[in-house]
Design an enzyme around this catalytic site. Structure first.
Site, PDB file in Angstrom:
ATOM      1  N   HIS A  78       0.817  -1.212   0.000  1.00 54.71           N
ATOM      2  CA  HIS A  78       0.000   0.000   0.000  1.00 54.71           C
ATOM      3  C   HIS A  78       0.854   1.267   0.000  1.00 54.71           C
ATOM      4  O   HIS A  78       0.537   2.229  -0.709  1.00 54.71           O
ATOM      5  CB  HIS A  78      -0.953  -0.003   1.197  1.00 54.71           C
ATOM      6  CG  HIS A  78      -1.966  -1.099   1.135  1.00 54.71           C
ATOM      7  ND1 HIS A  78      -2.824  -1.380   2.182  1.00 54.71           N
ATOM      8  CD2 HIS A  78      -2.259  -2.008   0.163  1.00 54.71           C
ATOM      9  CE1 HIS A  78      -3.591  -2.404   1.854  1.00 54.71           C
ATOM     10  NE2 HIS A  78      -3.260  -2.805   0.635  1.00 54.71           N
ATOM     11  N   HIS A 259      -9.204  -1.964  -5.532  1.00 53.11           N
ATOM     12  CA  HIS A 259      -8.119  -2.264  -4.606  1.00 53.11           C
ATOM     13  C   HIS A 259      -7.109  -3.225  -5.226  1.00 53.11           C
ATOM     14  O   HIS A 259      -5.901  -3.114  -4.981  1.00 53.11           O
ATOM     15  CB  HIS A 259      -8.640  -2.847  -3.296  1.00 53.11           C
ATOM     16  CG  HIS A 259      -7.541  -3.054  -2.296  1.00 53.11           C
ATOM     17  ND1 HIS A 259      -7.059  -2.038  -1.508  1.00 53.11           N
ATOM     18  CD2 HIS A 259      -6.783  -4.151  -2.002  1.00 53.11           C
ATOM     19  CE1 HIS A 259      -6.069  -2.488  -0.767  1.00 53.11           C
ATOM     20  NE2 HIS A 259      -5.887  -3.773  -1.046  1.00 53.11           N
ATOM     21  N   HIS A 361      57.041  -1.114 -35.245  1.00 55.11           N
ATOM     22  CA  HIS A 361      56.926  -1.185 -36.695  1.00 55.11           C
ATOM     23  C   HIS A 361      57.357   0.152 -37.291  1.00 55.11           C
ATOM     24  O   HIS A 361      56.571   1.079 -37.422  1.00 55.11           O
ATOM     25  CB  HIS A 361      55.484  -1.519 -37.108  1.00 55.11           C
ATOM     26  CG  HIS A 361      55.372  -1.972 -38.533  1.00 55.11           C
ATOM     27  ND1 HIS A 361      54.900  -1.163 -39.531  1.00 55.11           N
ATOM     28  CD2 HIS A 361      55.673  -3.162 -39.108  1.00 55.11           C
ATOM     29  CE1 HIS A 361      54.896  -1.832 -40.677  1.00 55.11           C
ATOM     30  NE2 HIS A 361      55.371  -3.056 -40.447  1.00 55.11           N
ATOM     31  N   ILE A 367      54.146   3.150 -39.664  1.00 55.49           N
ATOM     32  CA  ILE A 367      53.199   2.729 -40.689  1.00 55.49           C
ATOM     33  C   ILE A 367      52.385   1.559 -40.136  1.00 55.49           C
ATOM     34  O   ILE A 367      52.955   0.640 -39.525  1.00 55.49           O
ATOM     35  CB  ILE A 367      53.915   2.284 -41.987  1.00 55.49           C
ATOM     36  CG1 ILE A 367      54.723   3.455 -42.565  1.00 55.49           C
ATOM     37  CG2 ILE A 367      52.915   1.767 -43.008  1.00 55.49           C
ATOM     38  CD1 ILE A 367      55.597   3.042 -43.733  1.00 55.49           C
ATOM     39  N   GLY A 370      50.349  -3.919 -42.942  1.00 55.05           N
ATOM     40  CA  GLY A 370      49.323  -4.323 -43.896  1.00 55.05           C
ATOM     41  C   GLY A 370      48.507  -5.509 -43.418  1.00 55.05           C
ATOM     42  O   GLY A 370      47.297  -5.594 -43.665  1.00 55.05           O
ATOM     43  N   VAL A 371      49.149  -6.428 -42.700  1.00 48.68           N
ATOM     44  CA  VAL A 371      48.433  -7.606 -42.226  1.00 48.68           C
ATOM     45  C   VAL A 371      47.321  -7.227 -41.245  1.00 48.68           C
ATOM     46  O   VAL A 371      46.288  -7.900 -41.168  1.00 48.68           O
ATOM     47  CB  VAL A 371      49.416  -8.603 -41.584  1.00 48.68           C
ATOM     48  CG1 VAL A 371      50.004  -8.043 -40.304  1.00 48.68           C
ATOM     49  CG2 VAL A 371      48.760  -9.943 -41.338  1.00 48.68           C
ATOM     50  N   GLU A 375      43.320  -7.819 -41.254  1.00 49.44           N
ATOM     51  CA  GLU A 375      42.594  -8.257 -40.061  1.00 49.44           C
ATOM     52  C   GLU A 375      41.362  -7.386 -39.829  1.00 49.44           C
ATOM     53  O   GLU A 375      40.302  -7.874 -39.433  1.00 49.44           O
ATOM     54  CB  GLU A 375      43.512  -8.210 -38.842  1.00 49.44           C
ATOM     55  CG  GLU A 375      42.826  -8.512 -37.509  1.00 49.44           C
ATOM     56  CD  GLU A 375      42.282  -9.928 -37.411  1.00 49.44           C
ATOM     57  OE1 GLU A 375      41.363 -10.139 -36.597  1.00 49.44           O
ATOM     58  OE2 GLU A 375      42.771 -10.815 -38.142  1.00 49.44           O
TER      59      GLU A 375
END
Length: 457
Positions: A78, A259, A361, A367, A370-371, A375
């Site tokens: 209530h 109710h 790298h 840079i 590339g791999v 991915e």
């Protein structure tokens, strides 16, 4: 924008608990934003708090009881209904015993208490719960349905095989109608039922005038004497021409049904936030109300885990994490700009100077390998194959990269560049897809490759 509300000052009342028969003081106290509703056992030394939440419901036998670590508060429905009806988001409810007083059997005493304290608008925004599809609960002759709506509405029906009750219907169209049309509705019970409970030393605080008592037994003089002793009651006990003991005047022609709606409103507020939905209920009670609340929460949790496009038709980083198993530093997709499941995807990778691969790298002339661009194409293809709009990603679904062909590197990708990855599915058969991907920087092609992957479990 709707804001949260608490009460303006501390205020209290004293009454008797229906089940325990213990006189109890209840104090309502202001609470800060995002506090929610919490019940505090002020009679115990440590003053333990119990959040008003369905996760803490421990008993539904003859009301809604919450508990934590063995400490309980009975009959909260209530006062919770009052908070829902008046829009109280934050309140600390201190209880001097283990049960909320029944008072006159309605929510009106608590409504009047909150009105005396006043409502105070707070600074934080009020969060509403919404559903986007119908939910159902059916057990025997009890039925509850929840349907999408931009505000809260209740339509409820009861059907008792007894003339004083029969079939009754009611609708709360908006919570603006709550105080006038529902808060005063008192709880009801059958005389035969409360006699049996009292004989078992239950409902110790119950009286023949603390509820609407449906007279379903004959009132012989011997039976009247028995009830006086059983309830220690000195008031009038006489047959009611309207089917209720002592001809109790109803506040509404369908007061019992109203109710039930009052109870339902209070039980659903144990979701912790106001709900926007249309509730259709038939012959419901506390157990069904809480079960439906649990189903609503389960639906909302599932919805929160689902992946769907935002208003711009894009997937953000969090959505990507739900789809792919990859994580930093090997996650190569930051955002999806567009996607058509199993056909095409456009994604981006923000190439930061802080990328770990730049440390080794060509540090003097950084840079992106590339791999890793290949991915990124493979991961974008994985999202394209696994994404299902509005669905929870299957945790067992995987993408196995099986081969790469015709990889060519057309330009250098340096720190600060945004790599745009576009992948198209060329062929899909028996769970294996052939795709072609291209990477761009400023609309210049820097990498392209074809790949083969298996999608599935």
């Amino acid at each position: 924008m709707a804001l949260q509300h608490t009460i303006g000052k501390s205020i209290s009342l004293t009454g008797t608990g229906l089940h325990t028969g213990v006189s109890t003081k209840v104090s309502l106290n202001p609470a800060p934003e995002n506090y929610g509703i919490r019940f505090v056992r002020s009679d115990l030394e440590s003053k333990p708090e119990i959040p008003a939440d369905i996760d803490y419901v421990v008993d539904l036998a003859r009301g809604t009881t919450i508990g934590k670590d063995g400490v309980k508060v009975y009959s909260i429905e209530h006062v919770m209904s009052c908070f829902a009806g008046l829009g109280v988001d934050n309140c600390r409810v201190e209880v001097g015993a283990q049960e909320i007083p029944l008072m006159d059997g309605s929510a009106m005493p608590y409504v009047e208490l909150v009105k005396k304290a006043g409502l105070v608008e707070q600074k934080e925004e009020r969060e509403y719960l919404s559903i986007d599809e119908p939910l159902m609960y059916v057990k025997g002759d009890v039925a509850l349905g929840v349907f999408p709506l931009d505000h809260f509405r209740v339509t409820l029906e009861i059907d008792y095989n007894y003339p004083a009750l029969g079939a009754q219907y009611t609708t709360l169209f908006t919570l603006d109608d709550y105080v006038k049309d529902f808060a005063p509705a008192r709880t009801f019970c059958f005389l035969s039922e409360i006699e049996k409970l009292r004989e078992k030393n239950l409902i110790k605080g119950g009286s023949l005038d603390s509820a609407l008592v449906v007279q379903d037994v004959d009132l012989t003089s011997d039976h009247v004497d028995y009830m006086r002793k059983l309830f220690n009651y000195q008031g009038p006990i006489k047959a009611g021409e309207n089917g209720f003991l002592n001809n109790t005047t109803l506040r509404f022609y369908n007061e019992p049904c109203r109710h039930k709606a009052l109870d339902l409103i209070g039980d659903l507020y144990l979701l912790g936030k106001p709900l926007n939905a249309h509730i259709l209920a038939a012959r419901t009670g506390h157990a069904a109300n809480i079960e439906m609340a649990k189903r609503i929460r389960s639906h909302l949790k599932k919805k929160a885990k689902a992946v769907t496009l935002d208003d711009n038709g894009q997937l953000n980083h969090d959505d990507i994490l739900k789809i792919l198993p990859h994580r930093y530093p090997f996650l190569m997709v930051d955002k999806v700009l567009e996607v058509e499941t199993g056909k095409r995807i456009v994604a981006v990778k923000n190439v930061s100077f802080n990328e770990p691969f730049f440390q080794g790298h060509f540090p003097g002339n950084p840079i992106m390998p590339g791999v890793l661009q290949v991915e990124a194409i493979a991961q974008a293809a994985g999202i394209m194959g696994l994404y299902k709009k509005g669905a929870v990603p299957d945790p067992d679904a995987k993408v196995l990269f099986m081969g790469v062909d015709n990889a060519r590197f057309r330009g250098m990708v340096r720190p600060g560049d945004v790599l745009r990855i576009e992948v198209d599915m060329l062929q899909f058969r028996r769970g294996t897809g052939k795709f072609e991907g291209k990477c761009y920087v400023d609309n210049k092609l820097v990498c392209e490759a074809k790949g083969l992957a298996m999608f599935g479990k």
